[in-house]
Design an enzyme around this catalytic site. Structure first.
Site, short mmCIF file in Angstrom:
data_model
loop_
_atom_site.label_atom_id
_atom_site.label_comp_id
_atom_site.label_asym_id
_atom_site.label_seq_id
_atom_site.Cartn_x
_atom_site.Cartn_y
_atom_site.Cartn_z
N CYS A 250 0.84 -1.20 0.00
CA CYS A 250 0.00 0.00 0.00
C CYS A 250 0.88 1.26 0.00
O CYS A 250 1.43 1.62 -1.03
CB CYS A 250 -0.98 -0.06 1.16
SG CYS A 250 -2.43 0.95 0.85
N HIS B 295 -3.64 -5.13 0.68
CA HIS B 295 -3.03 -5.68 1.89
C HIS B 295 -3.11 -7.21 1.88
O HIS B 295 -4.02 -7.79 2.48
CB HIS B 295 -3.74 -5.14 3.13
CG HIS B 295 -3.46 -3.69 3.36
ND1 HIS B 295 -2.37 -3.24 4.06
CD2 HIS B 295 -4.13 -2.59 2.94
CE1 HIS B 295 -2.37 -1.92 4.08
NE2 HIS B 295 -3.43 -1.50 3.41
N GLU C 274 -1.47 -9.27 3.48
CA GLU C 274 -1.28 -9.87 4.81
C GLU C 274 -2.60 -10.22 5.48
O GLU C 274 -2.67 -11.09 6.34
CB GLU C 274 -0.45 -8.92 5.71
CG GLU C 274 -1.14 -7.63 6.18
CD GLU C 274 -1.04 -6.47 5.19
OE1 GLU C 274 -0.82 -6.72 3.99
OE2 GLU C 274 -1.19 -5.31 5.64
N1 GLN Z 1 -1.94 6.62 2.98
C1 GLN Z 1 -2.06 5.87 1.77
C2 GLN Z 1 -3.43 6.00 1.15
O1 GLN Z 1 -4.37 6.34 1.84
C3 GLN Z 1 -1.73 4.42 1.97
C4 GLN Z 1 -2.71 3.72 2.86
C5 GLN Z 1 -2.22 2.41 3.38
O2 GLN Z 1 -1.01 2.15 3.38
N2 GLN Z 1 -3.10 1.58 3.87
O3 GLN Z 1 -3.58 5.76 0.00
#
Ligand code: GLN
Length: 542
Positions: A380, A514, A516
């Site tokens: 992310c 994600h 994970e």
């Molecule tokens: N802050 C980034 C976004 O909102 C990444 C979010 C995250 O890593 N879950 O896109």
């Protein structure tokens, strides 16, 4: 017939109620029963989505797009049952529903009160979305005695009264502290905690006692006597070297039998715990140790990365190695020399994150991994920062950044204002509400033929869970691909880059989702398995 098992906690927080509930669920499942786990959180936030991970730990995201408590992650990892929106509720949500009803006029004429209206709403939640489960385990967050927890305790008291003890049971988790000067495990805090429960009308049926050593017979008898439970129903929850041992330890003490006896059920069969034994064996007998750096910002609260550290353990299990996690605060990499801390590790992972603080250090870590050919996994935010790094240092986009930090006209990472979910267009505004408005939950992604990720997943279409507001700008695809950063995973409409990978690098992958969150000990996520394998490869080279 569905039976409800309520799990409360006393004495102190962090006793591992989540693992206890998940382990009992896994044990009942191993006996052939259908289980589901739920969490009732007494705090006033509508969901944990707006809380800092340092306060609350990780926000676990479900397929159906709910931001939930991290315990739902334990439930999923232990039972393999995908958590749903309807598996987590908070006081905030209960109250907002009750107040919305009041405004609609549903209680016309009535004074709206905690009892019965709030407790009714909690019971309604307990009964909702129940199908053919044999057992629903409901964990009550917090510790008995907390003011916010009272309506939940009152609701489960009423619930048991309504359905009877054949359909509901109370399990209470407590602590037996060891006092070195007297050389004893102390039972008094447990007695007090049970008294506290009794004062709200709940007599626990089982006590699960956390302790750092065996509970002597005398103490066990004392607990049973003072807390009004049979001795067989005092279960020891001793500290273990791996959480995946807990279902086995519970079974060894007959916990599953105690539960079935309570419900007057004849056991379907002995539980099949072979898969748990295999996992524990692998955790305990690794062939080697691999060091992986996690360069993040919430390293003072490791619960912020709960699913991530578990997924890395799973990757280790799949490769027969122990993964040693080196937690590094990304801010240290903002000074020039610190990057050399990374020379000592076999792989680098930059996890999800929010905000500008520490971002520069994450970019540096990605640059180090790229230049030194160290396996890199960006998740992310970690993907977004890797893309910014490549844009700045390889593609010549000098001012490459994210609009999360700096407003820009043609950003490399920009705010998403429109996307499609299940055929419906979702629209967001720059100044909209923060709660529950990210791109959340499972979305499909197409993998490019011949890409590394297509090989790793060995399928062409995947579904992964998201939680982000910003997105890599597809407008930079050509420029970035020219310097070797392949957009190897895309949303089906080809608008949202979901995966990037660096060509000519042993393992450099960034994912917008994600992974994970979906990894399980008995079903390690392919990306984590492949990442750990790449780290092993690297360790052989240096
Ligand atoms: N802050 C980034 C976004 O909102 C990444 C979010 C995250 O890593 N879950 O896109």
């Amino acid at each position: 017939m569905t039976r409800f098992i309520f799990v409360t906690g006393g004495v102190v927080s962090s006793l591992g109620k989540g693992i206890a509930s998940a382990s009992l669920a896994a044990l009942l499942q191993a006996r052939g029963y259908k289980v589901r786990c739920r969490k009732l959180d007494p705090y006033l936030n509508v969901d944990p989505g707006t809380m800092s991970p340092i306060q609350h730990g990780e926000v676990f995201v479900t397929d159906d797009g709910a931001e939930t408590d991290l315990d739902l992650g334990h439930y999923e990892r232990f039972t393999g049952v995908s958590a749903k929106k309807t598996d987590n509720i908070t006081t905030g949500r209960i109250y907002s529903d009750v107040i919305a009803r009041e405004r609609r006029g549903d209680y016309l004429g009535g004074t709206v009160q905690v009892i019965p209206h709030v407790t009714d709403a909690i019971k309604e939640f307990l009964r909702s979305d129940v199908t053919d489960e044999d057992f629903i385990l409901c964990e009550i967050g917090g510790t008995v005695g907390d003011i916010e927890g009272l309506p939940f305790l009152e609701a489960i008291r009423q619930f048991r009264n309504e359905v009877g003890s054949d359909r509901a049971m109370f399990i209470h988790l407590t602590l037996l502290p060891y006092i070195p000067t007297s050389g004893e495990l102390k039972t008094k805090p447990t007695q007090h905690s049970v008294k506290e429960l009794l004062s709200v009308g709940i007599q626990p049926d089982v006590l699960v006692c956390r302790a750092d050593r065996e509970i002597p017979e005398g103490e066990r008898r004392k607990i049973a006597l003072f807390c009004n439970v049979p001795e067989t129903n005092v279960i020891a929850a001793l500290d273990v070297d791996t959480i995946y041992q807990v279902p086995i330890s519970y079974h060894d003490q007959g916990f599953d039998k105690v539960v079935l006896n309570h419900f007057k059920m004849t056991p379907k069969r002995e539980p099949d715990l072979a898969k748990w034994r295999e996992i524990v064996h692998r955790v305990r007998h690794p062939e080697s140790i691999i060091k992986i750096a996690i360069v993040g910002k919430y390293t003072t609260m490791l619960d912020s990365y709960k699913s991530l550290s578990e997924a890395l353990i799973h990757g280790g299990i799949a490769n027969n190695v122990k993964v040693k996690l080196e937690w590094m605060d990304s801010e240290i990499f903002e000074s020039e020399d610190a990057v050399h801390h990374l020379e000592d590790v076999s792989a680098i992972l930059v996890p999800g994150g929010f905000g500008e603080r520490g971002a520069q250090g994450k970019i540096r870590a990605a640059q180090f991994a790229r230049e030194h050919k160290v396996p890199y996994f960006g998740i992310c935010f970690g993907m977004q920062m890797a893309v910014v790094e490549v844009a700045r240092n390889l593609a010549g986009v000098k001012n490459a950044s994210s609009t999360e930090f700096t407003p820009q006209d043609n950003p490399v990472v920009g705010l998403m204002t429109e996307w499609v979910r299940g055929g419906e267009v979702q629209v967001r505004k720059q100044d909209g509400d923060k709660g529950g408005t990210m791109r959340l939950g499972a979305y499909p992604c197409k993998l490019a033929k011949g890409s590394k990720v297509a090989m790793i997943y060995s399928v062409a279409d995947i579904q992964e869970r998201h939680r982000h507001r910003y997105e890599v700008n597809i407008g930079y695809k050509e420029k970035l691909e020219k310097v070797g950063l392949r957009f190897s995973g895309m949303s089906p409409d080809n608008k949202l880059p979901e995966i990037v990978e660096l060509e000519g690098h042993p393992w450099f992958i960034g994912v917008q989702f994600h992974p994970e969150l979906k990894s399980k000990p008995f079903e390690p996520h392919p990306l984590f398995t492949a990442f750990v394998a790449a780290a092993i490869e690297r360790s052989r080279l240096v």
